[in-house]
Enzyme design. Structure first.
Site, mmCIF file in Angstrom:
data_model
loop_
_atom_site.group_PDB
_atom_site.id
_atom_site.type_symbol
_atom_site.label_atom_id
_atom_site.label_comp_id
_atom_site.label_asym_id
_atom_site.label_seq_id
_atom_site.Cartn_x
_atom_site.Cartn_y
_atom_site.Cartn_z
ATOM 1 N N PRO A 101 0.788 -1.239 0.000
ATOM 2 C CA PRO A 101 0.000 0.000 0.000
ATOM 3 C C PRO A 101 0.819 1.288 0.000
ATOM 4 O O PRO A 101 0.846 2.036 0.983
ATOM 5 C CB PRO A 101 -0.835 -0.137 1.270
ATOM 6 C CG PRO A 101 0.043 -0.928 2.195
ATOM 7 C CD PRO A 101 0.779 -1.900 1.312
ATOM 8 N N CYS A 102 1.440 1.586 -1.112
ATOM 9 C CA CYS A 102 2.254 2.798 -1.220
ATOM 10 C C CYS A 102 1.407 4.068 -1.116
ATOM 11 O O CYS A 102 1.936 5.133 -0.804
ATOM 12 C CB CYS A 102 3.071 2.782 -2.503
ATOM 13 S SG CYS A 102 2.107 2.492 -3.990
ATOM 14 N N HIS A 103 0.101 3.949 -1.312
ATOM 15 C CA HIS A 103 -0.766 5.126 -1.178
ATOM 16 C C HIS A 103 -0.849 5.603 0.272
ATOM 17 O O HIS A 103 -1.241 6.728 0.531
ATOM 18 C CB HIS A 103 -2.170 4.821 -1.714
ATOM 19 C CG HIS A 103 -2.921 3.788 -0.945
ATOM 20 N ND1 HIS A 103 -2.654 2.423 -1.054
ATOM 21 C CD2 HIS A 103 -3.912 3.905 -0.037
ATOM 22 C CE1 HIS A 103 -3.459 1.760 -0.255
ATOM 23 N NE2 HIS A 103 -4.240 2.634 0.377
#
Length: 193
Positions: A147-149
């Site tokens: 989950p780079c967001h």
């Protein structure tokens, strides 16, 4: 929303979600590529084939059960449900040790939990390498599952995002998780008289 899954090539799928058309590619060992929402099926398919290319899989056009479950979970996530993707098998073959450390630290973040690039660098054992951490996240082949967001710039600013739609897509995903990224306060002070 169409619940069909299109299979442009073995090991590839394109499907519709409440956020738009998404696509993924898998190998025998796990998820290889995940493309975040595009406006059209054709755009999602083009992006997937450009990024993932041929994937070495057996079984022709059969969708493994874990992939079908992942697609259902992604659809639930896009509809606003709290979904945990930590059990999804990911094939990160060819990824260097630094990025593996960054991805593992990012994957430990739970739904609605955020940190900064510097904070993630520190959690991964690479304190001070926030720029390199940002570059690693920009090369993340499986956003959402890794989950780079959930990684913000210093001061809680939204930061960059390499998916289609850029920071607007990132903010939309964070809002789904109940995270509000507000603009910085005005530099002009107000006075009450």
């Amino acid at each position: 929303m169409d619940t069909a899954i299109s299979l442009p090539l073995p090991g590839h799928a394109v499907f519709e979600t409440a956020l738009g058309f998404m696509a993924l590619a898998w190998s025998e060992t796990g998820l290889k590529r995940l493309c975040l929402p595009e406006k059209t099926h054709a755009a999602a398919e083009r992006r997937l084939l450009r990024l993932a290319g041929e994937v070495d899989v057996s079984g022709g056009r059969v969708v493994p059960e874990w992939v079908a479950l992942l697609i259902a979970d992604i659809r639930r996530y896009a509809a606003g449900e709290d979904v945990d993707f930590t059990s999804v098998p990911v094939d990160l073959s060819g990824v260097d040790d630094f990025r593996l450390d960054i991805y593992a630290a990012a994957r430990a973040l739970r739904y609605g939990e955020t940190t900064t690039y510097g904070g993630l660098a520190e959690k991964s054992g690479h304190k001070g390498l926030f720029r390199e951490t940002g570059a690693a996240l920009g090369a993340n082949p499986v956003p959402l599952v890794i989950p780079c967001h959930r990684i913000l710039a210093a001061g809680g600013k939204i930061g960059g995002f390499s998916a289609t739609g850029g920071s607007v897509t990132k903010e939309r995903m964070l809002e789904l998780e109940g995270v509000r990224v507000s603009p910085p306060p005005s530099t002009q002070a107000s006075f009450s008289f």
